[in-house]
Design a protein around this motif. Structure first.
Motif, PDB file in Angstrom:
ATOM      1  N   GLN A   9      48.230  73.062  -9.592  1.00  0.00           N
ATOM      2  CA  GLN A   9      48.555  73.106  -8.313  1.00  0.00           C
ATOM      3  C   GLN A   9      49.788  72.567  -7.940  1.00  0.00           C
ATOM      4  N   ASP A  10      50.290  71.515  -8.684  1.00  0.00           N
ATOM      5  CA  ASP A  10      51.519  70.896  -8.077  1.00  0.00           C
ATOM      6  C   ASP A  10      52.175  70.363  -9.252  1.00  0.00           C
ATOM      7  N   ASN A  11      53.156  70.850  -9.856  1.00  0.00           N
ATOM      8  CA  ASN A  11      53.869  70.467 -11.286  1.00  0.00           C
ATOM      9  C   ASN A  11      54.374  69.146 -11.077  1.00  0.00           C
ATOM     10  N   ARG A  12      54.700  68.571  -9.739  1.00  0.00           N
ATOM     11  CA  ARG A  12      55.268  67.337  -9.725  1.00  0.00           C
ATOM     12  C   ARG A  12      54.266  66.216 -10.098  1.00  0.00           C
ATOM     13  N   LYS A  13      53.111  66.678 -10.209  1.00  0.00           N
ATOM     14  CA  LYS A  13      51.665  65.619 -10.575  1.00  0.00           C
ATOM     15  C   LYS A  13      51.318  65.877 -11.912  1.00  0.00           C
ATOM     16  N   LEU A  14      51.121  64.607 -12.483  1.00  0.00           N
ATOM     17  CA  LEU A  14      50.805  64.663 -14.035  1.00  0.00           C
ATOM     18  C   LEU A  14      49.407  64.024 -14.476  1.00  0.00           C
ATOM     19  N   GLU A  15      49.038  64.412 -15.534  1.00  0.00           N
ATOM     20  CA  GLU A  15      47.687  63.528 -16.000  1.00  0.00           C
ATOM     21  C   GLU A  15      48.096  63.175 -17.347  1.00  0.00           C
ATOM     22  N   MET A  16      47.749  61.801 -17.670  1.00  0.00           N
ATOM     23  CA  MET A  16      48.085  61.458 -19.177  1.00  0.00           C
ATOM     24  C   MET A  16      46.596  61.218 -19.947  1.00  0.00           C
ATOM     25  N   CYS A  17      46.762  61.410 -21.182  1.00  0.00           N
ATOM     26  CA  CYS A  17      45.861  61.168 -22.190  1.00  0.00           C
ATOM     27  C   CYS A  17      46.203  60.787 -23.395  1.00  0.00           C
ATOM     28  N   PHE A  18      45.663  59.675 -23.948  1.00  0.00           N
ATOM     29  CA  PHE A  18      46.102  59.040 -24.894  1.00  0.00           C
ATOM     30  C   PHE A  18      44.903  59.032 -26.189  1.00  0.00           C
ATOM     31  N   ASP A  19      45.458  59.512 -27.435  1.00  0.00           N
ATOM     32  CA  ASP A  19      44.426  59.656 -28.632  1.00  0.00           C
ATOM     33  C   ASP A  19      44.594  58.044 -29.042  1.00  0.00           C
ATOM     34  N   GLN A  24      44.932  51.858 -31.877  1.00  0.00           N
ATOM     35  CA  GLN A  24      43.879  51.190 -32.138  1.00  0.00           C
ATOM     36  C   GLN A  24      43.659  50.933 -33.762  1.00  0.00           C
ATOM     37  N   TYR A  25      43.952  50.080 -34.190  1.00  0.00           N
ATOM     38  CA  TYR A  25      43.789  49.827 -35.832  1.00  0.00           C
ATOM     39  C   TYR A  25      42.334  50.007 -36.247  1.00  0.00           C
ATOM     40  N   ASP A  36      35.991  63.986 -33.224  1.00  0.00           N
ATOM     41  CA  ASP A  36      35.488  62.792 -32.977  1.00  0.00           C
ATOM     42  C   ASP A  36      36.575  61.513 -32.605  1.00  0.00           C
ATOM     43  N   HIS A  37      37.724  62.081 -32.434  1.00  0.00           N
ATOM     44  CA  HIS A  37      38.736  60.920 -31.959  1.00  0.00           C
ATOM     45  C   HIS A  37      38.261  60.401 -30.618  1.00  0.00           C
ATOM     46  N   ILE A  38      38.698  59.265 -30.085  1.00  0.00           N
ATOM     47  CA  ILE A  38      38.336  58.473 -28.676  1.00  0.00           C
ATOM     48  C   ILE A  38      39.708  58.704 -28.169  1.00  0.00           C
ATOM     49  N   PHE A  39      39.645  59.129 -26.809  1.00  0.00           N
ATOM     50  CA  PHE A  39      40.745  59.333 -25.978  1.00  0.00           C
ATOM     51  C   PHE A  39      40.628  58.731 -24.542  1.00  0.00           C
ATOM     52  N   GLN A  40      41.567  58.126 -24.250  1.00  0.00           N
ATOM     53  CA  GLN A  40      41.897  57.396 -22.869  1.00  0.00           C
ATOM     54  C   GLN A  40      42.534  58.312 -21.901  1.00  0.00           C
ATOM     55  N   THR A  41      41.953  58.793 -20.898  1.00  0.00           N
ATOM     56  CA  THR A  41      42.544  59.631 -19.971  1.00  0.00           C
ATOM     57  C   THR A  41      42.740  58.900 -18.671  1.00  0.00           C
ATOM     58  N   ILE A  42      44.007  59.023 -17.926  1.00  0.00           N
ATOM     59  CA  ILE A  42      44.327  58.294 -16.585  1.00  0.00           C
ATOM     60  C   ILE A  42      44.812  59.241 -15.611  1.00  0.00           C
ATOM     61  N   PHE A  43      43.941  59.228 -14.774  1.00  0.00           N
ATOM     62  CA  PHE A  43      44.318  59.855 -13.402  1.00  0.00           C
ATOM     63  C   PHE A  43      44.610  59.107 -12.529  1.00  0.00           C
ATOM     64  N   LEU A  44      46.025  59.520 -11.859  1.00  0.00           N
ATOM     65  CA  LEU A  44      46.680  58.590 -10.903  1.00  0.00           C
ATOM     66  C   LEU A  44      46.659  59.350  -9.745  1.00  0.00           C
ATOM     67  N   ASN A  45      46.630  58.284  -8.285  1.00  0.00           N
ATOM     68  CA  ASN A  45      46.649  58.640  -7.173  1.00  0.00           C
ATOM     69  C   ASN A  45      45.328  59.463  -6.632  1.00  0.00           C
ATOM     70  N   LYS A  46      44.235  58.379  -6.464  1.00  0.00           N
ATOM     71  CA  LYS A  46      42.930  59.218  -6.003  1.00  0.00           C
ATOM     72  C   LYS A  46      43.189  60.133  -4.539  1.00  0.00           C
ATOM     73  N   LYS A  47      44.112  59.936  -3.826  1.00  0.00           N
ATOM     74  CA  LYS A  47      44.198  60.821  -2.625  1.00  0.00           C
ATOM     75  C   LYS A  47      44.401  62.099  -2.953  1.00  0.00           C
ATOM     76  N   HIS A  48      44.968  62.395  -4.297  1.00  0.00           N
ATOM     77  CA  HIS A  48      45.264  63.746  -4.645  1.00  0.00           C
ATOM     78  C   HIS A  48      43.980  64.244  -5.792  1.00  0.00           C
ATOM     79  N   SER A  49      42.960  63.515  -5.804  1.00  0.00           N
ATOM     80  CA  SER A  49      41.838  63.925  -6.859  1.00  0.00           C
ATOM     81  C   SER A  49      41.453  65.212  -6.929  1.00  0.00           C
TER      82      SER A  49
END
Length: 77
Positions: A9-19, A24-25, A36-49
């Motif tokens: 919807q807005d290519n100025r906004k990003l989502e990040m995900c880390f394997d 992590q050793y 079966d990998h574990i990912f961490q996803t970070i969503f920023l700026n709740k006002k654009h949820s």
């Protein structure tokens, strides 16, 4: 190792995900299937949820969910 995705919807906004298996050793395991990998996803700026893809994550795959007030990396001399 990580993925950065533009929000359709807005290519100025990003989502990040880390394997986490790449950072992590204790998660390292030879020949562990990618599904079966574990990912961490970070969503920023709740006002654009409404632009987040959070609803696309299967609920039974979520291990933990935390809400952060802020994320800041800084450096001073």
């Amino acid at each position: 190792m990580y993925m950065i995705k533009q929000t359709p919807q807005d290519n100025r906004k990003l989502e990040m995900c880390f394997d986490c298996h790449n950072f992590q050793y204790q998660l390292l395991e030879a020949n562990k299937p990618f599904k079966d990998h574990i990912f961490q996803t970070i969503f920023l700026n709740k006002k654009h949820s409404e632009t987040w893809s959070r609803s696309e994550i299967k609920k039974d795959k979520i291990i933990r969910e935390d809400w952060w007030h802020q994320l800041c990396h800084s450096w001073t001399q």
